[in-house]
Design a protein around this motif. Structure first.
Motif, PDB file in Angstrom:
ATOM      1  N   GLU A  55       0.822  -1.206   0.000  1.00 40.19           N
ATOM      2  CA  GLU A  55       0.000   0.000   0.000  1.00 40.19           C
ATOM      3  C   GLU A  55       0.860   1.261   0.000  1.00 40.19           C
ATOM      4  N   GLU A  56       1.956   1.226   0.773  1.00 33.15           N
ATOM      5  CA  GLU A  56       2.786   2.418   0.896  1.00 33.15           C
ATOM      6  C   GLU A  56       4.222   2.026   1.214  1.00 33.15           C
ATOM      7  N   ARG A  71       7.708   4.067   2.485  1.00 36.68           N
ATOM      8  CA  ARG A  71       8.140   5.358   3.022  1.00 36.68           C
ATOM      9  C   ARG A  71       9.639   5.332   3.290  1.00 36.68           C
ATOM     10  N   LYS A  85       2.795   5.799  -2.703  1.00 34.24           N
ATOM     11  CA  LYS A  85       1.482   5.245  -2.370  1.00 34.24           C
ATOM     12  C   LYS A  85       0.921   4.519  -3.581  1.00 34.24           C
TER      13      LYS A  85
END
Length: 113
Positions: A51-52, A54, A69
């Motif tokens: 999903e993401e 970082r 994202k």
């Protein structure tokens, strides 16, 4: 014979943390002194669909901190990928598929940094 001397290479090490289903949840990068310089955190939908992602740059806190994202269609195919530097959208990529779920088109927009 050429007697070129190369400078010593910087050795980096990456270590990955993995969830119970075998997917990477964090990748930590260390410098030659064993200090963590940056890390990626990955979050998943249902522990399997990314999903993401970082990136946190410890060595340069004011530098590049990216967040990627992902959005998916009902067939769990990536439909949209957006990359941010801090809170500013840098690029957006849209994916379209044929009726038989094959990649048909990629459309990317650059917003700059």
């Amino acid at each position: 014979m050429d007697s070129t001397v190369f400078p010593p290479a910087t050795i980096l090490m990456s270590v990955a943390d993995i969830n119970r289903k075998g997917f990477i949840t964090r990748v930590k990068t260390y410098d030659q002194n064993g200090e963590m310089t940056m890390y990626y955190d990955h979050t998943y939908l249902n522990d399997s669909i990314l999903e993401e992602s970082r990136l946190n740059n410890i060595a340069n806190p004011e530098g590049f901190h990216s967040v990627t994202k992902y959005s998916y269609n009902r067939n769990n195919q990536v439909e949209l990928c957006q990359i941010y530097n801090h809170d500013k959208l840098v690029t957006s990529t849209k994916y379209r598929y044929t009726k038989d779920h094959r990649l048909k088109e990629i459309y990317q927009t650059w917003n700059g940094e």
